[in-house]
Motif scaffolding. Structure first.
Motif, PDB file in Angstrom:
ATOM      1  N   LYS A  40       0.746  -1.147  -0.038  1.00 35.63           N
ATOM      2  CA  LYS A  40       0.028   0.113  -0.016  1.00 35.63           C
ATOM      3  C   LYS A  40       0.633   1.119   0.031  1.00 35.63           C
ATOM      4  N   GLU A  76       0.572   4.088   2.975  1.00 34.21           N
ATOM      5  CA  GLU A  76       0.438   3.763   3.960  1.00 34.21           C
ATOM      6  C   GLU A  76       1.538   2.753   4.612  1.00 34.21           C
ATOM      7  N   VAL A 101       1.102  10.622   4.572  1.00 31.23           N
ATOM      8  CA  VAL A 101       1.132   9.971   5.573  1.00 31.23           C
ATOM      9  C   VAL A 101       1.901  10.540   6.809  1.00 31.23           C
TER      10      VAL A 101
END
Length: 391
Positions: free
Chosen positions: A209, A212, A280
């Motif tokens: 991902k 992430e 993130v």
């Protein structure tokens, strides 16, 4: 017409770097020309052979050349015209002025960007083949050094046997396996936006991902390449137009008979354009991560520390303590850092006055915002705009 400069531009325009150089050259020509330009035929027309192209340049009566490093460069230099080269495999071309990226500043900016996001795992992915790209090697070396100074290790992607660039279908599997073995979450800087796109594609094969598990940062801020990727790519933006303008200015002096010093014209970075590939925070503490998200969503507001603590449901004292522990800086320092980055974008991407920018960010006047900006960047907004924007 006899005094008109006739300039040969052998610069590809399919990527942001080449287009940026051309925009800077065009601006100089508009202000100090006009110049006439010779360019290679577009893709939908048959290209001339090197021999024919050189013959056309001679017949046309060219007075100067700006060229990307390419096959036949020695023959082009042998024409004896004032010439500036943008190297690809080398750092500079002996005997002529060269346009080269400031790899130290680029890699340092990328490393510090990730460190401030709280990452503890880092990697670099460049191009490793023969002949090597000097700029890819330089960026990897500096990124590794900056991360090491911060006390961390950099995982560098190096195929077992560097050779000619392998077919993408083959390398994609090699890259995907390398990505699987990396510790997560991890921040990866690449040598260029095209390489970032390769990494994102390999992540999809490996079911990793983004952002992430892996946050990805490229270089050049090629908007087309960045937006064609999914998720869209974050990238270090370069002041390529300014380098193009300065190259044209130096070439103009050479065409006037002045001696051109064989110096480097450095392409400087001026910031990171954040898109989804790095949106993130590698921070385990929920309160700190939430606080930073709050600041990012409200960069133009005169946000107070108490406002943030209230918004995320914690005490100011507790949040301050966690910020110091996790990031090594205060909440106020983080607010100022993120607000100043936004101000810097306004300085370079608009022609707004300092007063107008001050009011957008809630300051009473230009003097107030100048003091605020200087504390973070070390220079005034006026000096920052002058240094990093196109002339």
């Amino acid at each position: 017409m006899s005094n008109t400069r006739k300039v040969v531009l052998l610069i590809e325009s399919s990527r942001a770097y080449g287009r940026g150089l051309l925009r800077g050259i065009a601006k100089y020509s508009r202000l100090h020309g006009p110049w006439m330009f010779y360019r290679e035929s577009p893709f939908y027309l048959k290209s001339d052979s090197l021999r024919k192209m050189i013959s056309h340049i001679k017949e046309w009566g060219a007075t100067g050349i700006i060229v990307r490093e390419q096959e036949g460069l020695d023959e082009i230099l042998a024409l004896g015209l004032p010439t500036i080269v943008s190297p690809l495999t080398e750092r500079f071309i002996p005997g002529v002025p060269s346009i080269y990226t400031d790899c130290f500043a680029i890699a340092k900016l990328g490393a510090e960007y990730f460190l401030k996001m709280g990452f503890r795992n880092f990697a670099f992915c460049g191009y490793y083949h023969k002949p090597p790209f000097a700029w890819s090697e330089d960026r990897a070396k500096v990124f590794n050094e900056i991360i090491a100074q911060a006390g961390f290790e950099t995982h560098i992607y190096v195929p077992s046997k560097p050779q000619k660039l392998p077919p993408w279908e083959k390398e994609q599997l090699i890259l995907a396996n390398w990505l699987k073995e990396l510790p997560k979450p991890i921040a990866i800087m690449t040598c260029a936006d095209d390489r970032s796109q390769n990494v994102i594609d390999a992540c999809k094969i490996a079911n990793i991902k983004v952002p992430e598990e892996i946050a990805i940062l490229g270089t050049d801020n090629d908007e087309i390449v960045c937006d064609l990727s999914f998720p869209p790519l974050s990238s270090v933006a370069l002041n390529i137009e300014k380098a193009g303008y300065e190259a044209a200015e130096l070439l103009d002096a050479g065409m006037k008979g002045q001696k051109m010093e064989a110096k480097l014209l450095l392409v400087q970075p001026f910031g990171v354009v954040t898109r989804q590939s790095t949106e993130v925070m590698a921070i385990e503490d929920r309160d700190v991560a939430e606080a930073i998200r709050y600041i990012r969503k409200n960069p133009k507001n005169m946000t107070q520390v108490n406002d943030i603590a209230t918004a995320i449901g914690t005490s100011r004292r507790s949040l301050e303590r966690k910020f110091k522990k996790m990031l090594g800086r205060s909440i106020y320092a983080e607010i100022r850092r993120l607000r100043v980055e936004q101000m810097a974008c306004f300085l370079l991407e608009t022609n707004y006055s300092i007063l107008r920018i001050a009011r957008i960010f809630g300051f009473a006047g230009a003097k107030h915002v100048s003091r605020y900006f200087r504390k973070e960047k070390g220079i005034s907004p006026q000096a920052y705009r002058k240094q990093y924007s196109l002339k």
